[in-house]
Scaffold this motif. Structure first.
Motif, short mmCIF file in Angstrom:
data_model
loop_
_atom_site.label_atom_id
_atom_site.label_comp_id
_atom_site.label_asym_id
_atom_site.label_seq_id
_atom_site.Cartn_x
_atom_site.Cartn_y
_atom_site.Cartn_z
N TYR A 135 27.54 35.34 57.49
CA TYR A 135 28.29 36.60 57.55
C TYR A 135 29.60 36.56 56.76
N ASP A 136 30.25 35.43 56.64
CA ASP A 136 31.62 35.38 56.13
C ASP A 136 31.76 34.55 54.86
N LEU A 137 30.74 34.49 54.02
CA LEU A 137 30.78 33.68 52.82
C LEU A 137 31.42 34.38 51.63
N GLY A 138 31.73 35.67 51.76
CA GLY A 138 32.21 36.43 50.63
C GLY A 138 33.63 36.08 50.21
N LEU A 139 33.92 36.37 48.94
CA LEU A 139 35.29 36.34 48.46
C LEU A 139 36.01 37.63 48.81
N LEU A 140 35.21 38.68 49.12
CA LEU A 140 35.72 39.99 49.49
C LEU A 140 35.12 40.40 50.83
N ARG A 141 35.88 41.17 51.59
CA ARG A 141 35.34 41.76 52.82
C ARG A 141 34.53 43.01 52.47
N THR A 142 33.82 43.54 53.44
CA THR A 142 32.99 44.71 53.16
C THR A 142 33.83 45.95 52.85
N ASP A 143 35.13 45.94 53.22
CA ASP A 143 36.01 47.06 52.86
C ASP A 143 36.68 46.85 51.51
N GLN A 144 36.23 45.87 50.74
CA GLN A 144 36.70 45.54 49.40
C GLN A 144 38.01 44.76 49.38
N SER A 145 38.59 44.45 50.52
CA SER A 145 39.83 43.67 50.53
C SER A 145 39.54 42.22 50.18
N LYS A 146 40.51 41.60 49.52
CA LYS A 146 40.35 40.24 49.01
C LYS A 146 40.72 39.22 50.10
N LYS A 147 39.87 38.22 50.28
CA LYS A 147 40.12 37.16 51.24
C LYS A 147 40.92 36.04 50.57
N PRO A 148 41.52 35.14 51.35
CA PRO A 148 42.29 34.05 50.73
C PRO A 148 41.46 33.23 49.74
N GLN A 149 40.19 32.98 50.04
CA GLN A 149 39.36 32.25 49.10
C GLN A 149 39.08 33.08 47.84
N GLY A 150 39.10 34.41 47.98
CA GLY A 150 38.98 35.27 46.81
C GLY A 150 40.16 35.11 45.87
N GLN A 151 41.35 35.03 46.44
CA GLN A 151 42.54 34.82 45.61
C GLN A 151 42.51 33.44 44.98
N ALA A 152 42.05 32.45 45.73
CA ALA A 152 41.95 31.09 45.19
C ALA A 152 40.97 31.05 44.02
N PHE A 153 39.83 31.71 44.18
CA PHE A 153 38.85 31.79 43.08
C PHE A 153 39.48 32.46 41.87
N GLN A 154 40.18 33.57 42.07
CA GLN A 154 40.79 34.29 40.96
C GLN A 154 41.81 33.42 40.24
N ASP A 155 42.62 32.70 41.00
CA ASP A 155 43.64 31.85 40.38
C ASP A 155 43.01 30.81 39.46
N VAL A 156 41.90 30.21 39.90
CA VAL A 156 41.22 29.22 39.07
C VAL A 156 40.55 29.90 37.88
#
Length: 441
Positions: free
Chosen positions: A336-357
């Motif tokens: 359920y929670d493997l995304g970089l983004l939530r279902t409302d399109q908000s960015k999760k901390p791991q999403g920001q980490a991915f973007q930074d790299v």
């Protein structure tokens, strides 16, 4: 490599290309996501909504991603052996065009097959019609026709990289599968060869490959072998999941877990007959509870930094873009929670980490001058591959070298005297697994 040109301005990938042209010490890598629709998961093919797709793609592009891996469901696209639904192909084409508008290239998986613990098989291979998915000639004829037609429908799309045969389709041959489809290693080789040829007929010159999970490298019972994984298709693919007993044995934030993707990339490189064959880290994620939610961002950053230190890496495709809507029932909790983004399109901390790299210039990986010698017996079937699994002697020896700072590569026993091969890879020292000792803490 094709670049999409659908949106104005430069994508983050195009910016990295410009950096690489100026600085020869920077390599151009691809960063993308496995696309899980925020609304309806992969059931979205049943009531395809292009507006929702655009909304998802806008969020994905904001992560610094330059490509997607997408998953048509086999049962929806080919519900009868002689019927490939034109409307389904049209929906897929619309999705690919939408990706281009957001600066995203696309790789399409074909035989789905298997996704997130669910199997999706058309009715013409199940129940009263159940037969072997790999060896039955009638089933093969249907698969070949579908693959060729699907590939042909995408061949003219400038942002389509190529196709994969399917997502971990070989799990249907696993000893653990409740409805196993048995076959030999030779039959697995024939299946791969024949089906990849169908993709080439439909889309000549595409970046076509197949997607195996780590049983091919770790389980001597598995008919899909390391050699087959590394020697078929345009590139080798790796799926790195720490719930494969790495996290259970060593811990989710252990050096073993944080280096698993790096280890798998080096393992598949050893099995390639071409030392410069590109390698695609096609799946990697931070699964809870194996990786605690508060550690997911650090896991993302450190795992990516480790694997980016591998030569020959084509790119990284994170699993996955969006979380699974919890209104959908019966998924294993970790899905359920493997995304970089939530279902409302908000960015999760791991999403920001991915973007930074993804948005940072990546230094060119130096050659790995030390290599661990791997002897698995007869190479085509690899009866000794269990030693490569977490807890195995070879796995432990490689991790010990890595923790000691050696940046180890891997060389097959058959290549240990191949001086041109070793020189081409920059290998200067070979180490036997039995000679490795755990570094003191």
């Amino acid at each position: 490599m094709k670049l999409s040109t659908g949106r104005p301005g430069r994508s983050s990938f195009e910016n990295r290309v410009l950096v690489a042209q100026v600085d020869q010490d920077v390599q151009t890598l691809r960063f993308g996501v496995n696309y899980t629709p925020s609304a309806g998961w992969f059931h979205h093919w049943l009531d395809f909504d292009l507006t929702a797709v655009h909304r998802d793609f806008e969020s994905i592009a904001s992560l610094g991603a330059d490509h997607l891996r997408v998953f048509p469901l086999w049962s929806i696209f080919q519900p009868n052996r002689s019927l490939v639904r034109g409307s389904a192909l049209k929906d897929l084409g619309s999705l690919v065009d939408a990706a281009a508008e957001h600066g995203l290239d696309v790789s399409v998986d074909a035989l789905q097959g298997h996704l997130s613990s669910f199997d999706f098989l058309p009715s013409w291979v199940t129940s009263w019609h159940r037969t072997n998915l790999f060896t039955d000639p009638t089933v093969r004829s249907g698969q070949l026709a579908y693959l060729q037609e699907l590939a042909a429908s995408l061949a003219a799309k400038p942002n389509v990289l190529g196709l994969s045969l399917g997502n971990e389709f070989s799990q249907f041959a696993s000893a653990e599968h409740p409805e196993r489809n048995p076959l030999s290693a030779e039959e697995a080789e024939n299946w791969l060869t024949e089906l990849l040829a169908a993709l080439d007929l439909g889309y000549p010159g595409g970046q076509h490959c197949h997607a195996e999970y780590d049983s091919a490298f770790f389980d001597p019972r598995h008919p899909f072998t390391p050699a087959g994984t590394a020697r078929h298709g345009a590139m080798s693919t790796v799926h790195s999941w720490v719930f494969n007993q790495t996290a259970q044995r060593y811990g989710g934030m252990s050096r073993e877990s944080l280096r698993l993707a790096e280890y798998l990339v080096e393992l598949v490189r050893a099995w390639s007959e071409d030392p410069v064959r590109p390698i695609w880290l096609q799946e990697i994620g931070a699964p809870s509870p194996h990786v605690a939610a508060q550690d997911a961002a650090r896991f993302t950053t450190e795992s990516l930094r480790n694997v980016l230190d591998c030569e020959g890496l084509w790119g990284v495709t994170w699993w996955c873009s969006h979380d699974v809507d919890r209104r959908l029932a019966d998924f294993p909790e970790l899905e359920y929670d493997l995304g970089l983004l939530r279902t409302d399109q908000s960015k999760k901390p791991q999403g920001q980490a991915f973007q930074d790299v993804a948005e940072a210039p990546q230094p060119v990986a130096a050659p790995r001058t030390t290599a661990l010698v791997l002897d698995v017996g007869e190479e085509q079937t690899a009866p000794g591959r269990a030693q490569c699994a977490p807890g195995g002697a070879f796995f432990e020896a490689w991790m010990s070298l890595a923790k000691a700072g050696a940046r180890p590569g891997i060389v097959l026993e058959s290549q240990r005297e191949a001086t041109d091969y070793l020189s081409g890879r920059g290998i200067q020292q070979l180490v036997e697994p039995g000679d490795v000792r755990e570094p003191s803490s």
